[in-house]
Scaffold this active site. Structure first.
Site, PDB file in Angstrom:
ATOM      1  N   LYS A  49     -15.943  -4.894  48.019  1.00  0.00           N
ATOM      2  CA  LYS A  49     -17.071  -4.412  48.829  1.00  0.00           C
ATOM      3  C   LYS A  49     -16.613  -4.102  50.247  1.00  0.00           C
ATOM      4  O   LYS A  49     -16.941  -3.055  50.818  1.00  0.00           O
ATOM      5  CB  LYS A  49     -18.185  -5.463  48.848  1.00  0.00           C
ATOM      6  N   ASN A  56     -45.152   5.634  35.168  1.00  0.00           N
ATOM      7  CA  ASN A  56     -43.987   4.944  35.715  1.00  0.00           C
ATOM      8  C   ASN A  56     -44.169   3.469  35.414  1.00  0.00           C
ATOM      9  O   ASN A  56     -45.174   2.873  35.772  1.00  0.00           O
ATOM     10  CB  ASN A  56     -43.900   5.160  37.242  1.00  0.00           C
ATOM     11  N   GLY A  57     -43.226   2.875  34.681  1.00  0.00           N
ATOM     12  CA  GLY A  57     -43.332   1.449  34.368  1.00  0.00           C
ATOM     13  C   GLY A  57     -42.883   1.191  32.940  1.00  0.00           C
ATOM     14  O   GLY A  57     -42.252   2.024  32.309  1.00  0.00           O
ATOM     15  N   GLU A 116     -14.241  -0.960  50.350  1.00  0.00           N
ATOM     16  CA  GLU A 116     -14.820   0.365  50.068  1.00  0.00           C
ATOM     17  C   GLU A 116     -15.887   0.760  51.092  1.00  0.00           C
ATOM     18  O   GLU A 116     -16.199   1.924  51.230  1.00  0.00           O
ATOM     19  CB  GLU A 116     -15.360   0.440  48.651  1.00  0.00           C
ATOM     20  N   TRP A 148     -36.744   8.018  35.143  1.00  0.00           N
ATOM     21  CA  TRP A 148     -35.598   7.127  35.005  1.00  0.00           C
ATOM     22  C   TRP A 148     -35.850   6.398  33.685  1.00  0.00           C
ATOM     23  O   TRP A 148     -36.678   5.496  33.616  1.00  0.00           O
ATOM     24  CB  TRP A 148     -35.506   6.150  36.172  1.00  0.00           C
ATOM     25  N   LYS A 182     -19.819   8.060  43.271  1.00  0.00           N
ATOM     26  CA  LYS A 182     -20.668   7.039  42.656  1.00  0.00           C
ATOM     27  C   LYS A 182     -20.262   6.801  41.203  1.00  0.00           C
ATOM     28  O   LYS A 182     -20.293   5.695  40.715  1.00  0.00           O
ATOM     29  CB  LYS A 182     -22.147   7.462  42.719  1.00  0.00           C
ATOM     30  N   HIS A 188       1.410 -20.129  46.245  1.00  0.00           N
ATOM     31  CA  HIS A 188       2.510 -19.415  45.579  1.00  0.00           C
ATOM     32  C   HIS A 188       2.897 -18.144  46.328  1.00  0.00           C
ATOM     33  O   HIS A 188       3.326 -17.171  45.723  1.00  0.00           O
ATOM     34  CB  HIS A 188       2.120 -19.108  44.126  1.00  0.00           C
ATOM     35  N   ARG A 228     -35.664   8.221  42.911  1.00  0.00           N
ATOM     36  CA  ARG A 228     -36.233   7.174  42.044  1.00  0.00           C
ATOM     37  C   ARG A 228     -35.833   7.365  40.581  1.00  0.00           C
ATOM     38  O   ARG A 228     -36.063   6.506  39.737  1.00  0.00           O
ATOM     39  CB  ARG A 228     -37.763   7.173  42.148  1.00  0.00           C
ATOM     40  N   CYS A 233     -39.534   5.644  38.179  1.00  0.00           N
ATOM     41  CA  CYS A 233     -39.691   7.099  38.085  1.00  0.00           C
ATOM     42  C   CYS A 233     -40.471   7.567  39.312  1.00  0.00           C
ATOM     43  O   CYS A 233     -41.034   6.779  40.039  1.00  0.00           O
ATOM     44  CB  CYS A 233     -40.487   7.451  36.833  1.00  0.00           C
ATOM     45  N   GLU A 289     -14.741  -9.409  44.093  1.00  0.00           N
ATOM     46  CA  GLU A 289     -15.842  -8.464  44.346  1.00  0.00           C
ATOM     47  C   GLU A 289     -16.142  -8.364  45.841  1.00  0.00           C
ATOM     48  O   GLU A 289     -16.333  -7.272  46.374  1.00  0.00           O
ATOM     49  CB  GLU A 289     -17.080  -8.890  43.570  1.00  0.00           C
TER      50      GLU A 289
HETATM   51  C1  AGP Z   1     -18.105  -0.518  43.006  1.00  0.00           C
HETATM   52  O1  AGP Z   1     -18.759  -0.791  44.217  1.00  0.00           O
HETATM   53  C2  AGP Z   1     -17.516   0.871  42.970  1.00  0.00           C
HETATM   54  N1  AGP Z   1     -18.471   1.847  43.275  1.00  0.00           N
HETATM   55  C3  AGP Z   1     -16.709   1.126  41.710  1.00  0.00           C
HETATM   56  O2  AGP Z   1     -15.692   0.167  41.649  1.00  0.00           O
HETATM   57  C4  AGP Z   1     -17.493   1.078  40.380  1.00  0.00           C
HETATM   58  O3  AGP Z   1     -17.866  -0.252  40.093  1.00  0.00           O
HETATM   59  C5  AGP Z   1     -16.561   1.576  39.260  1.00  0.00           C
HETATM   60  O4  AGP Z   1     -16.226   2.912  39.533  1.00  0.00           O
HETATM   61  C6  AGP Z   1     -17.183   1.483  37.871  1.00  0.00           C
HETATM   62  O5  AGP Z   1     -18.334   2.289  37.812  1.00  0.00           O
HETATM   63  P1  AGP Z   1     -19.353   2.083  36.579  1.00  0.00           P
HETATM   64  O6  AGP Z   1     -19.884   0.687  36.695  1.00  0.00           O
HETATM   65  O7  AGP Z   1     -20.397   3.134  36.776  1.00  0.00           O
HETATM   66  O8  AGP Z   1     -18.574   2.273  35.305  1.00  0.00           O
END
Ligand code: AGP
Length: 611
Positions: A488, A99-100, A491, A73, A606, A507, A27, A2, A484
């Site tokens: 990364k 905060n904590g 994106e 938070w 996000k 294959h 935060r 927080c 993954e």
């Molecule tokens: C991951 O780096 C991306 N930002 C995206 O794939 C994300 O994981 C996905 O949109 C799911 O989001 P969430 O975990 O908030 O549900």
């Protein structure tokens, strides 16, 4: 985490506090509030962002020279007006922000309820505040002494700022495990979680240390330890700019969050994992342990990076719990009219807790009688509230669009759930169970080791930044890590990358391999390792550029690799929490050298709250 702000001095406190809170919203921002000394304590607080609080109190008498402010938070108690800070004590005389996490707050709350206390919130903060008031009343001592006595009783982490309506110019502050900075002005003092709220007023600051308590007046700062011994404040001059503070001195939030992972995984395990006692405490899971144990199947439902966490969890749950696990893209699961039987257990994995596809997928499943468990980062989010129970990942706000610390925190939580269920079910030999608990407890320091040995990755980014395509390969637990790593890179750097099971290359995809194709192997030492070595040889024979994530000391993989990224030895079940780290950094550094906006990549959000 927080954000906290305090001020005492000749200026108007409210404008300083509200501006400081806006700077600390990185935060946490699910609820916010201020307390002002103005002929008694005036407390204004509500769910929502700082700007919403500000709008809601326009026209109120906000004159004051002393005040505290908080942007939350949530960890205990979902985001709401009543759980927002500051909290007031039963007598109304004290107001506090915190905060904590107070880990033994339940015990303290029981003691206070037995003494007739009632509570208006679900927070650990209100418990601590009334505990302080009870000690002051009982011992007939000063507030400062009551705080000292109380803090010796609590376990967990805290920064507290405390106002007493009967001592209107003083702020009492204390810290253990959460940050507290005091800005020293002329006849005034500022307090903050970091220096951002005070930087424009003073660059002279005191960093308060653990187990220290500060009595802060406009023209006096007294620092003591919990043994009531005075400490000379060490005043230092800051030469950092505002923008850098929010990112903790890192260039981007993504890099800060990658380097936060030793702490965030530790926070995820804290209060839950006890490797000495051999216990895993997860009340949300405990209450459904019977149903999970006896489930015909567990379905992991998620999107993106969270879906990759679900794939790794599939291997872990099947290995440790011997329960059939399926992993579904939420976007497919919600439209496919899947067969859901009563008693099926759905685990929804989500950082934001607001992903529309995941939310609707579990709504549909819940309506068909499934049990919904949430593994979510944002407390009180829609998916958390839609779930019957679950476990929060406690990774703190993840600002970078690319999910990094939330991913490894998801793996830590899912591993603890599988260990807990497997132990109850008796499908994990006791020796292996205790070994895994001990190794899980060591993951934060192994992540720290991995980060410490990652300096070469920036150079790899320079070397491979112009490649048009990448292939990421892995087997077993490391296959989803390959997926993954590819996500990364895609994106963050906009380079096409594909993750694949290493054995699948023959294959078809091996036709892609030539001297222009970097192939990243996730090749930590595990039960698949010999096979992965053969796959490396296949790629090398076709002039592919082999880049490998390897276990320290793995000479065989090193001999076959153009470049290596090193992680320490770890059980294969836990290795993804380590092998993901170099791939996060590789994507980050390539994105940076390509001049991409790594915190806000193009076309992405996000949290995808739309279909
Ligand atoms: C991951 O780096 C991306 N930002 C995206 O794939 C994300 O994981 C996905 O949109 C799911 O989001 P969430 O975990 O908030 O549900």
């Amino acid at each position: 985490m927080c954000g906290i702000v305090g001020y005492t001095g000749p200026r108007e406190a409210y404008p300083i506090i509200i501006k400081g809170l806006k700077r600390l919203e990185y935060r946490g921002y699910d609820s916010t509030g201020v307390a002002l000394q103005n002929g008694g304590l005036k407390v204004y607080k509500k769910k929502g962002k700082v700007a919403e609080l500000e709008d809601s109190i326009v026209g109120k008498d906000l004159h004051s020279n002393v005040g505290i402010g908080h942007t939350r938070w949530a960890t205990h108690g979902e985001p709401s007006d009543r759980n927002a800070h500051p909290h007031q004590s039963s007598s109304g005389r004290l107001a506090m922000i915190h905060n904590g996490i107070i880990e033994n707050y339940n015990q303290l709350k029981k003691e206070l309820i037995n003494k007739g206390y009632t509570f208006s919130s679900d927070t650990d903060t209100e418990v601590l505040l009334n505990f302080i008031e009870e000690i002051k009343k009982n011992n007939n001592c000063s507030l400062e002494e009551a705080v000292r006595v109380a803090l010796k009783r609590v376990t967990g982490a805290y920064v507290i700022l405390l106002l007493d309506s009967e001592d209107p110019e003083t702020i009492i502050a204390a810290r253990k495990g959460s940050p507290l900075v005091i800005g020293v002005g002329k006849g005034e003092h500022f307090l903050g979680s970091d220096a951002s709220p005070m930087l424009e007023y003073t660059k002279e600051v005191v960093y308060v240390n653990d187990y220290e308590l500060a009595i802060v007046k406009p023209d006096e700062l007294i620092l003591k330890n919990l043994g009531n011994e005075k400490i000379t404040p060490y005043v230092q001059k800051l030469d950092i700019e505002l923008a850098a503070i929010e990112k903790g001195g890192y260039e981007h939030f993504m890099l800060k969050e990658i380097f936060e992972q030793p702490q965030t995984i530790y926070d995820c395990l804290r209060g839950r994992l006890d490797a000495t006692e051999g216990t895993i405490t997860m009340s949300g899971i405990q209450q459904y342990a019977e149903q999970i144990m006896n489930a015909n199947r567990i379905v992991m439902v998620a999107c993106g990076t969270s879906w990759h966490a679900g794939l790794i969890a599939e291997y872990i749950f099947e290995e440790l719990c011997r329960i059939n696990v399926e992993v579904e893209y939420a976007s497919e699961f919600r439209y496919r009219n899947p067969v859901i039987n009563k008693g099926d257990v759905i685990i929804a994995i989500s950082q934001s807790g607001e992903t529309a596809d995941t939310l609707v997928a579990i709504e549909n499943a819940k309506a068909k009688g499934a049990i919904i468990l949430g593994v979510v980062n944002v407390v009180g989010s829609s998916i958390a509230r839609m779930s019957h129970a679950g476990a929060y990942t406690h990774a703190g706000p993840e600002i970078g669009v690319a999910s990094t610390k939330a991913f490894t925190a998801q793996l830590a939580v899912l591993t603890m759930i599988a260990l807990k269920i497997g132990y109850i079910k008796g499908t994990i030999p006791h020796k292996r169970y205790m070994h895994l608990l001990k190794e899980l407890q060591e993951v934060p320091e192994k992540v720290a080791w991995t980060l410490k040995h990652s300096d070469n990755i920036r150079a790899l980014a320079e070397k491979y930044k112009d490649a048009r395509d990448f292939l990421y390969l892995g087997r077993g637990y490391n296959f989803p890590v390959a997926l993954e790593g590819a996500l990364k890179l895609k994106e963050i750097s906009y380079i096409h990358a594909e993750g694949y099971p290493a054995a699948e290359m023959k294959h078809g995809p091996i036709a892609l391999v030539d001297e222009n194709l970097p192939v990243v192997f996730v090749a930590t030492k595990d039960s698949y390792h010999e096979k992965v070595i053969s796959n490396m040889q296949e790629i090398k024979a076709r002039k592919g550029k082999v880049i490998s994530v390897i276990t320290e000391g793995d000479d065989a993989s090193t001999a076959l690799s153009e470049d290596v990224m090193i992680v320490p030895e770890a059980d294969e079940i836990l290795a993804p929490m380590l092998s993901a780290i170099p791939l996060q950094l590789l994507a980050y550094y390539i994105g940076v050298v390509k001049g991409c906006d790594v915190d806000k990549p193009r076309n992405l959000a996000k949290s995808v709250t739309v279909e």
